[in-house]
Design a protein around this motif. Structure first.
Motif, PDB file in Angstrom:
ATOM      1  N   ALA A   1       0.831  -1.210   0.000  1.00 60.95           N
ATOM      2  CA  ALA A   1       0.000   0.000   0.000  1.00 60.95           C
ATOM      3  C   ALA A   1       0.866   1.261   0.000  1.00 60.95           C
ATOM      4  N   LYS A   2       2.017   1.204   0.676  1.00 57.57           N
ATOM      5  CA  LYS A   2       2.927   2.355   0.699  1.00 57.57           C
ATOM      6  C   LYS A   2       3.467   2.633  -0.703  1.00 57.57           C
ATOM      7  N   ARG A   3       3.729   1.538  -1.409  1.00 64.00           N
ATOM      8  CA  ARG A   3       4.171   1.673  -2.793  1.00 64.00           C
ATOM      9  C   ARG A   3       3.114   2.433  -3.598  1.00 64.00           C
ATOM     10  N   GLY A   4       1.862   2.020  -3.394  1.00 61.69           N
ATOM     11  CA  GLY A   4       0.752   2.698  -4.079  1.00 61.69           C
ATOM     12  C   GLY A   4       0.722   4.172  -3.708  1.00 61.69           C
ATOM     13  N   ALA A   5       0.837   4.438  -2.402  1.00 58.27           N
ATOM     14  CA  ALA A   5       0.766   5.825  -1.923  1.00 58.27           C
ATOM     15  C   ALA A   5       1.850   6.680  -2.570  1.00 58.27           C
ATOM     16  N   GLY A   6       2.987   6.066  -2.875  1.00 60.50           N
ATOM     17  CA  GLY A   6       4.081   6.789  -3.524  1.00 60.50           C
ATOM     18  C   GLY A   6       3.697   7.366  -4.875  1.00 60.50           C
ATOM     19  N   PHE A   7       2.673   6.817  -5.476  1.00 62.84           N
ATOM     20  CA  PHE A   7       2.205   7.338  -6.763  1.00 62.84           C
ATOM     21  C   PHE A   7       1.169   8.444  -6.586  1.00 62.84           C
ATOM     22  N   GLY A   8       0.860   8.758  -5.331  1.00 57.88           N
ATOM     23  CA  GLY A   8       0.000   9.899  -5.072  1.00 57.88           C
ATOM     24  C   GLY A   8      -1.482   9.618  -5.199  1.00 57.88           C
ATOM     25  N   LEU A   9      -1.904   8.437  -4.757  1.00 59.28           N
ATOM     26  CA  LEU A   9      -3.348   8.166  -4.751  1.00 59.28           C
ATOM     27  C   LEU A   9      -3.719   7.550  -3.405  1.00 59.28           C
ATOM     28  N   PRO A  10      -4.999   7.648  -3.001  1.00 58.70           N
ATOM     29  CA  PRO A  10      -5.395   7.015  -1.746  1.00 58.70           C
ATOM     30  C   PRO A  10      -5.068   5.535  -1.806  1.00 58.70           C
ATOM     31  N   SER A  11      -4.419   5.016  -0.777  1.00 58.26           N
ATOM     32  CA  SER A  11      -3.912   3.651  -0.839  1.00 58.26           C
ATOM     33  C   SER A  11      -4.074   2.979   0.518  1.00 58.26           C
ATOM     34  N   PHE A  12      -4.668   1.811   0.526  1.00 53.09           N
ATOM     35  CA  PHE A  12      -5.023   1.153   1.791  1.00 53.09           C
ATOM     36  C   PHE A  12      -4.642  -0.311   1.790  1.00 53.09           C
ATOM     37  N   THR A  13      -4.285  -0.823   2.967  1.00 49.04           N
ATOM     38  CA  THR A  13      -4.224  -2.272   3.175  1.00 49.04           C
ATOM     39  C   THR A  13      -5.444  -2.640   4.014  1.00 49.04           C
ATOM     40  N   ILE A  14      -6.203  -3.607   3.539  1.00 45.64           N
ATOM     41  CA  ILE A  14      -7.435  -3.961   4.250  1.00 45.64           C
ATOM     42  C   ILE A  14      -7.498  -5.471   4.497  1.00 45.64           C
ATOM     43  N   ASP A  15      -8.457  -5.870   5.339  1.00 45.73           N
ATOM     44  CA  ASP A  15      -8.676  -7.286   5.643  1.00 45.73           C
ATOM     45  C   ASP A  15      -9.521  -7.905   4.534  1.00 45.73           C
ATOM     46  N   GLY A  16      -8.868  -8.627   3.672  1.00 41.66           N
ATOM     47  CA  GLY A  16      -9.562  -9.234   2.538  1.00 41.66           C
ATOM     48  C   GLY A  16     -10.402 -10.448   2.911  1.00 41.66           C
ATOM     49  N   GLN A  17     -10.381 -10.831   4.185  1.00 38.99           N
ATOM     50  CA  GLN A  17     -11.236 -11.950   4.634  1.00 38.99           C
ATOM     51  C   GLN A  17     -12.506 -11.420   5.298  1.00 38.99           C
ATOM     52  N   ASP A  18     -12.680 -10.096   5.238  1.00 39.97           N
ATOM     53  CA  ASP A  18     -13.870  -9.467   5.809  1.00 39.97           C
ATOM     54  C   ASP A  18     -14.641  -8.826   4.653  1.00 39.97           C
ATOM     55  N   VAL A  19     -15.689  -9.509   4.220  1.00 41.50           N
ATOM     56  CA  VAL A  19     -16.393  -9.081   3.009  1.00 41.50           C
ATOM     57  C   VAL A  19     -16.979  -7.678   3.159  1.00 41.50           C
ATOM     58  N   GLU A  20     -17.381  -7.319   4.369  1.00 39.30           N
ATOM     59  CA  GLU A  20     -17.963  -5.981   4.559  1.00 39.30           C
ATOM     60  C   GLU A  20     -16.906  -4.886   4.466  1.00 39.30           C
TER      61      GLU A  20
END
Ligand SMILES: Cc1ncc(C[n+]2csc(CCOP(=O)(O)OP(=O)(O)O)c2C)c(N)n1
Ligand SMILES: [Mg+2]
Lengths: 82, 327
Positions: free
Chosen positions: B192-211
């Motif tokens: 996610a930090k890598r993503g943030a480096g490109f200047g967009l909202p970037s999150f790590t989330i719990d992919g086992q929580d469908v909600e």
């Protein structure tokens, strides 16, 4: 009844050769036992059973070719027949 | 937060449908019914269903080599998906594509593909089109934790940022690229930090929580529709089976798999939540499991009985029709 079969594992696996039977019809087998050894185009492989019971008939002879996906023998639970 | 009962039941049913599809298809693959390789997504249902339930049917997705869960969640009937796995004429790609080339362009499914890291670029291209034409929809590109180490993924993320494209990037982060554990090959160890480096909202989330997946996707979609550009979501999940069907893996422990299955399973977690909130009874749940099993059985029957593509159609779809090869 469990069918012990040749798994189609390669991208393009065709026939395999049945190298050896380690269990005979009527033998008591335990889950995890090696039933037979097959040879694919790349390697040899053990075929194991997942349940315990009595082994049924050998459906292929030693050195015969078996198409991937085919059942080579069944494991019978008490009271079951082939 | 309590869950809306109707949404909750539909969401749970979708996840059960995917799980049963995958476990059934896995066995059929071992029996030689599915030519050309098959990647089982069992364990990753919440990523697919959480994302898709936040989208509009007209939104576009582009996915990866592991795409059954995305495809079913996007709404393709399971019999059509199964028939394509069997390479039958009734499959979504006319039996040409098999497991890795599921697509339905008219319904916004721009396909799975065998090129690791290609999905985000395809979705980014769709997002360019959506923006140019002023459509009110978004594109979603899926990529694996292995795919985030490909350059093409980040070129597409960069383009999406500078052009403020309506794109959502979802990392279906199942912890492994074939036999390689994500932490061993991810510089900085924070996708996610890598993503943030490109200047967009970037999150790590719990992919086992469908909600949670649903909520983050919905917010990303709203930002995209408001003209605020792309969002990057790294969803942590886990695959229960081998990389491809029949793999005899020695690269992870049985305890690790059992831990994910017993403590974090997305279906167990969500069904328990719905039952504890009174949105679902145990009897409803059992009926749901049975009806899903029946639907998959019918899908297998449909696939078995469908014909293989006729040889005379072999040139169909090879070109756009201009060269006279296709009808
Ligand atoms: C460009 C490219 N490189 C390598 C491969 C071989 N390959 C197929 S799947 C895969 C691993 C992908 O891992 P990940 O992106 O985490 O997706 P997952 O399989 O976990 O869903 C590799 C290396 C490929 N198909 N394409
Ligand atoms: Mg992965």
């Amino acid at each position: 009844m469990e069918e012990v079969f040749v798994p189609a594992v390669g991208m393009a696996m065709d026939n395999v050769v049945l190298l050896e039977w380690l269990k005979n019809p009527g033998d008591q087998v335990t889950a995890g036992d090696v039933i037979a050894i097959i040879e694919t185009d790349k390697t040899t492989m053990d075929l194991t059973c997942e349940t315990s019971g009595t082994l049924g008939a050998h459906r292929y002879a030693i050195n015969s070719e078996v198409p991937a996906g085919q059942t080579i023998a069944v494991v019978l639970a008490p009271g079951e027949s082939e | 937060m309590t869950t809306d009962s109707k949404w909750g039941k539909e969401t749970l049913r979708q996840m059960l449908l995917i799980r049963n599809f995958e476990e059934t298809a896995d066995k059929l693959t071992l029996r030689g019914k599915v030519p050309g390789g098959m990647h089982n997504s069992s364990g990753q249902e919440a990523v697919a269903v959480g994302v898709m339930s936040a989208l509009d049917p007209k939104d576009v997705i582009a996915t990866t080599h592991r795409s059954h869960h995305h495809t079913i969640a996007k709404g393709m009937p399971v019999n059509i998906v199964m028939a394509e796995l069997f390479t039958k004429a009734t499959g979504c790609s006319g039996g040409r594509g098999a497991s890795m080339h599921l697509a339905d362009v008219e319904n916004g499914h721009f396909g799975g593909n065998g090129i690791v890291g290609a999905g985000v670029g395809i979705a980014m291209g769709a997002a360019v089109g959506i923006k140019q034409m002023g459509h009110k929809k978004v594109a979603v590109g899926f990529v694996g934790d292995g795919g985030v180490n490909t350059g093409r993924t980040w070129e597409a993320v960069n383009m999406a940022v500078i052009y403020k494209l309506p794109l959502i990037i979802i990392v279906d982060n199942n912890q492994y690229a074939v036999e390689t554990f994500v932490e061993r090959v991810t510089g900085g160890n924070d996708i996610a930090k890598r993503g943030a480096g490109f200047g967009l909202p970037s999150f790590t989330i719990d992919g086992q929580d469908v909600e949670e997946v649903h909520k983050y996707t919905l917010e990303a979609r709203n930002r995209a529709l408001a003209g605020e550009g792309p969002t990057f979501i790294n969803a942590l999940t886990y695959r229960y089976y081998g990389h491809n069907v029949g793999e005899k893996g020695q690269y992870r422990t049985q305890e690790e798999i059992a831990d994910w299955r017993s403590h974090r399973d997305p279906i167990d977690r969500f069904s328990a939540k719905l039952i504890s909130e009174g949105a679902l009874t145990q009897a409803d749940y059992e009926a749901m499991i049975n009806s899903v099993a029946k639907e998959i059985e019918e899908a297998v029957d449909f696939a078995e009985k469908s014909p293989l593509p006729d040889v005379s159609t072999i040139l169909d779809g090879v070109d756009s029709g201009l060269l006279g090869a296709s009808k």
